[in-house]
Design an enzyme around this catalytic site. Structure first.
Site, PDB file in Angstrom:
ATOM      1  N   CYS A 109     -17.665  -9.539  44.337  1.00  0.00           N
ATOM      2  CA  CYS A 109     -18.693 -10.073  45.236  1.00  0.00           C
ATOM      3  C   CYS A 109     -20.056  -9.536  44.824  1.00  0.00           C
ATOM      4  O   CYS A 109     -20.209  -8.360  44.546  1.00  0.00           O
ATOM      5  CB  CYS A 109     -18.422  -9.646  46.691  1.00  0.00           C
ATOM      6  SG  CYS A 109     -17.137 -10.601  47.464  1.00  0.00           S
ATOM      7  N   VAL A 110     -21.026 -10.429  44.782  1.00  0.00           N
ATOM      8  CA  VAL A 110     -22.384 -10.011  44.407  1.00  0.00           C
ATOM      9  C   VAL A 110     -23.197  -9.611  45.614  1.00  0.00           C
ATOM     10  O   VAL A 110     -22.897  -9.947  46.724  1.00  0.00           O
ATOM     11  CB  VAL A 110     -23.131 -11.121  43.629  1.00  0.00           C
ATOM     12  CG1 VAL A 110     -22.608 -11.188  42.218  1.00  0.00           C
ATOM     13  CG2 VAL A 110     -23.008 -12.449  44.320  1.00  0.00           C
TER      14      VAL A 110
END
Length: 110
Positions: A109-110
């Protein structure tokens, strides 16, 4: 970073995830949900408890695809789909739900 709740201070990282997983409890979840603009319902708790069980078993917070598939297996296809999960957690079922569940940010996840 940190927040205070019921006379106790809880440490968070710069994105608001709990630093100490053992600090999590339902009051903390409610506080974090409020910060995220999420009004917790039974459906939310079902996903949160699923995530906590998953983390306890695999020692990892699942990315959204893994989460969707795993929820589908356990709770059925009507709940194991992106649309349902995004309705519950609009800022990302993995990212936002993991934060409220007191888990680290999911890998990928960014």
């Amino acid at each position: 970073m940190a927040f205070e709740l019921n006379g106790k201070t809880y440490e968070t990282d710069e994105e608001g995830y709990l630093v100490n997983l053992s600090d999590w409890n339902e009051d903390v979840a409610k506080y974090l949900a409020e910060q995220e603009g999420v009004n917790l319902t039974d459906a939310h708790w079902e996903v949160i408890n699923f995530l906590r069980d998953y983390y306890n078993e695999f020692q990892i917070a699942p990315a959204v695809r893994v989460l969707t598939k795993a929820i589908g297996k356990k709770l059925g296809p009507d709940k194991g789909n992106s649309q349902y999960l995004y309705e519950l957690f609009p800022y990302g079922p993995a990212k936002q739900a993991c934060k409220i569940a007191g888990l680290p940010k999911p890998t990928g996840c960014v």
